[in-house]
Design a protein around this motif. Sequence first.
Motif, short mmCIF file in Angstrom:
data_model
loop_
_atom_site.label_atom_id
_atom_site.label_comp_id
_atom_site.label_asym_id
_atom_site.label_seq_id
_atom_site.Cartn_x
_atom_site.Cartn_y
_atom_site.Cartn_z
N MET A 7 0.86 -1.19 0.00
CA MET A 7 0.00 0.00 0.00
C MET A 7 0.89 1.23 0.00
SD MET A 7 -2.74 -1.04 2.95
CE MET A 7 -3.18 -2.77 3.18
N LEU A 22 -8.82 6.84 6.41
CA LEU A 22 -7.42 6.42 6.29
C LEU A 22 -6.62 7.63 5.85
CD1 LEU A 22 -7.89 3.00 4.45
CD2 LEU A 22 -7.58 3.38 6.90
N ILE A 25 -1.75 5.38 4.47
CA ILE A 25 -1.18 4.12 4.94
C ILE A 25 -0.11 3.64 3.96
CG2 ILE A 25 -1.67 1.72 5.55
CD1 ILE A 25 -2.97 3.75 7.42
N TYR A 37 -3.81 -7.55 12.79
CA TYR A 37 -4.25 -6.22 12.38
C TYR A 37 -5.27 -5.73 13.39
CZ TYR A 37 -5.11 -2.53 8.92
OH TYR A 37 -5.18 -1.32 8.26
N LYS A 45 -9.68 -0.22 10.23
CA LYS A 45 -9.30 -1.60 9.92
C LYS A 45 -10.20 -2.20 8.85
CE LYS A 45 -9.86 -3.50 13.90
NZ LYS A 45 -10.65 -2.40 14.50
N THR A 48 -9.73 -0.69 5.40
CA THR A 48 -8.52 -1.18 4.73
C THR A 48 -8.76 -2.54 4.10
OG1 THR A 48 -7.31 -0.14 6.55
CG2 THR A 48 -6.03 -1.45 4.99
N TYR A 59 -10.87 5.15 -3.48
CA TYR A 59 -9.81 5.48 -2.53
C TYR A 59 -8.69 6.20 -3.27
CZ TYR A 59 -7.68 1.31 -4.63
OH TYR A 59 -7.18 0.40 -5.52
N VAL A 63 -2.82 0.36 -4.21
CA VAL A 63 -2.83 -0.93 -3.53
C VAL A 63 -2.44 -1.99 -4.54
CG1 VAL A 63 -4.17 -2.63 -2.25
CG2 VAL A 63 -4.64 -0.20 -1.93
#
Length: 275
Positions: A7, A22, A25, A37, A45, A48, A59, A63
């Motif tokens: 990521m 987020l 990250i 996690y 969490k 993600t 987003y 990724v």
Amino acid sequence: MEPVIKMTDLKMRYRSNSDYVLKGINLEIAPGQIIGYIGPNGAGKSTTVKIMLGMIREYEGTVEILGENIRDNGIAYKQRIGYVPEIAVIYDSLSGYEYLMFIGELYKLESELVEYKAKTLFELFGIKEALYNRISSYSKGMKQKLLIISSLIHDPDILFFDEPISGLDANSVMIFKEIIKSLSEQGKTIFYSSHIMEVVEKISDRIILLDKGVIAADGNFEMLKEKSHEGSLQEIFNQLTGFNEHEAIAKTFVETIGLKSVEVSGELNGGRAHE
């Protein structure tokens, strides 16, 4: 060794005028790692994980999973992942056998292979007599075992587990821990999310703590322990997230339960105090 998950500056917010869930990250995860996690509710969490699963597409950042940008290759990588959600919707009008055959078809597995795996794995989990029963008749623990089997039946390379031992009996928990260990030794990567800190502490070789959309800690248990000067993962978690009111809250909770009478204030009685 190339990371199986990468990521880069991952950011996410649900509305253009809202705060970021987020906040940038950056992670690289190697094959064979068991990732604990963790984080408080609202830390980001689930967001993600949903991004990695392809359930959220809006987003910012990048990724990459198994070497592919999931924006460009949004379907192929899903054949190589397994997922046990915290709350799952199962077609409970089907039998366990029918459900696993359906899952096998989704992953393009031969029906004979799925049937063999289904019978063998149900027997190993101690529920072979329930294979042909409707899922609606299953206990919570039996449903959880079915979800675990369905997430593994296609032999995925990456696994996402969210509270996977919920409802399992003690023997099955021990079996599941050994399963995770063996999968890791085969080079499979496991994302394990749970609020049961004792389990995360014991099974994880790397722990990532997310708090308010950022990574608050990343390392094995000994590294986190040295950094925070605390004993258990629960104590480390409390210190790094700033939560230290659990004893006071529990005490007040128990005191409230023990009350036999109370003088209700105006605020608690819709503005009308008892005379």
